[in-house]
Design a protein around this motif. Structure first.
Motif, short mmCIF file in Angstrom:
data_model
loop_
_atom_site.label_atom_id
_atom_site.label_comp_id
_atom_site.label_asym_id
_atom_site.label_seq_id
_atom_site.Cartn_x
_atom_site.Cartn_y
_atom_site.Cartn_z
N LEU A 23 51.69 -14.63 42.87
CA LEU A 23 51.93 -13.50 41.96
C LEU A 23 50.63 -13.02 41.34
CD1 LEU A 23 55.19 -14.78 40.21
CD2 LEU A 23 55.00 -13.16 42.10
N ILE A 59 59.58 -9.07 38.58
CA ILE A 59 60.13 -10.42 38.48
C ILE A 59 61.61 -10.29 38.12
CG2 ILE A 59 60.12 -12.60 37.17
CD1 ILE A 59 57.60 -12.39 38.71
N GLY A 112 59.81 -12.98 42.81
CA GLY A 112 58.74 -12.00 42.57
C GLY A 112 58.66 -11.09 43.78
#
Length: 417
Positions: A23, A59, A112
């Motif tokens: 991420l 997210i 994510g």
């Protein structure tokens, strides 16, 4: 990343992203100017948009209960696992119409994924605003044809298919939620049902008293529960699609499981019909929405027709492949193959009409309603729109076998409106 589940807030989210290379790299490892917004307007989850000068992402975190009801209605957070697997699988077969998954954390029930940047908006909101999407039918028919065909026995061996079916059997809680809210609650007294009262009191009662309707919904419930035909999205309404003029992205497949193809097709077509019937409530002096209503009907018709063409075309392309539904040694001439295809598509069409009608009914007299109607402030006008939609849906559910093609369905819609 965190060792055990906890709901994230904006502060802990930054901490989580920093600790997760998959991420952090999407944000260019730059965290000083991050902006975080919680945008989950659905019924179940938290959804955060994380954006900064180095990049952006979304997210999504599943909670152990239904967000729109609260902790009084518990719900497994394992649904995030099935959503992540479905996004990857559907993204594999149709990468142009599914956002990429960057990261999945089973402990945290967290995904994510790519942020669908503006001007992407939820299709339902675009339909309420009266925006024309010229590529919608093309894109949605492509998504449905590819994801449904390529996860069915027309493409896979029974061994592969059974393995995939077994994995998704674990998503039983979300299937049970659908069984309750689509196939059960609208047809009985339920604490969760609501409708535009008092205007639709008699209409809601008529649904609960309609024996012929109950016979048909029982048949559809049985197909939904028993027929592991393909990997379906399971909640393919206009709130699960994000659009621009040239992009269509299908999101939120947390209800995914191996079920009847017609449930996805019906969900999408049924929600287009709901949008059609709501348009009178959004008309004003400057715009009577007549042209827009016609565009919706044209899009509905095109979506089915293009889907049918693409699905059969995939079938012809792979007729000698590893699919075991119709073995080439048996179905080895064009006349026979065409007979089989015609029967398959006719049955799929009737399934789609039935499931579409069931999805419409539950959005008018069941627990979760649609913004298409809810945003009509004049309750009397809203009820008029809903009543026409409900009349159509009840008729469609009971008489779906009589329709030969989508144009006949669209003619009935025009007549009832």
């Amino acid at each position: 990343a965190f060792a055990e589940f906890r709901p994230l807030d904006e502060k802990s989210l930054v901490e989580y992203v920093k600790d997760t290379p998959a991420l952090a790299s999407k944000l260019g490892n730059r965290f000083d100017d991050l902006k975080i917004r919680e945008v989950g307007d659905g019924n179940l989850n938290f959804v955060f948009i994380v954006a900064g000068s180095g990049g952006s992402l979304v997210i999504k975190q599943a909670l152990p209960y239904i967000r729109c009801i609260g902790e009084s209605w518990p719900m497994t957070k394992e649904r995030a696992y099935f959503e992540a697997v479905a996004l990857k699988e559907q993204g594999h077969w149709c990468p142009g119409h599914v956002p990429e998954v960057y990261h999945f954390d089973r402990n945290m029930s967290l995904i994510g994924m790519r942020y669908l940047e503006p001007p992407h908006i939820i299709l339902r909101k675009g339909l309420i605003a009266g925006i024309v999407y010229p590529l919608l039918a093309e894109h949605m028919s492509e998504f449905m044809a590819r994801t449904l065909f390529c996860t069915s026995l027309l493409y896979h061996s029974t061994t592969e298919h059974k393995r995939a079916v077994a994995e998704f059997c674990g998503n039983v809680e979300l299937c049970r939620l659908t069984e309750q809210v689509v196939f059960s609650d609208p047809y009985k007294e339920s604490q969760y049902n609501r409708w535009t009262s008092p205007y639709l009191d008699a209409d809601a009662e008529a649904v609960r008293e309609d024996n012929d309707l109950k016979l048909e919904i029982a048949e559809l419930k049985s197909v939904f529960c028993e027929r592991a035909q393909a990997l379906i999205h399971g909640d393919l309404h206009t709130g699960s699609v994000m659009v621009t003029q040239d992009s269509t992205q299908v999101i939120d497949p947390e209800f995914a499981f191996y079920g009847p193809m017609g449930f996805d097709i019906g969900a999408f077509l049924g929600n287009l019909f709901l949008s059609f019937f709501s348009q009178d409530g959004h008309a004003n002096q400057g715009n009577d929405r007549k042209a827009y209503r016609e565009w919706i009907l044209q899009t509905t018709e095109e979506t089915w027709n293009l889907f049918q063409q693409k699905f059969v075309s995939l079938w012809n392309e792979h007729k000698n492949g590893s699919g075991e539904a119709y073995l080439p040694a048996i179905y080895n001439n064009d006349v026979l193959l065409e007979l089989v295809q015609r029967k398959f598509m006719k049955d799929l069409f009737h399934d789609s009409l039935g499931f579409g009608a069931a999805k419409m009914i539950r959005r008018i007299v069941g627990v979760a309603h649609v913004e298409d109607f809810e945003s009509i402030t004049d309750a009397g006008k809203r009820a008029d729109c809903e009543r026409r939609a409900l009349t159509f849906a009840r008729m469609l559910l009971k008489e779906r076998q009589k329709f030969e093609g989508i144009s006949e369905v669209v003619s009935l819609v025009r007549k009832l409106n």
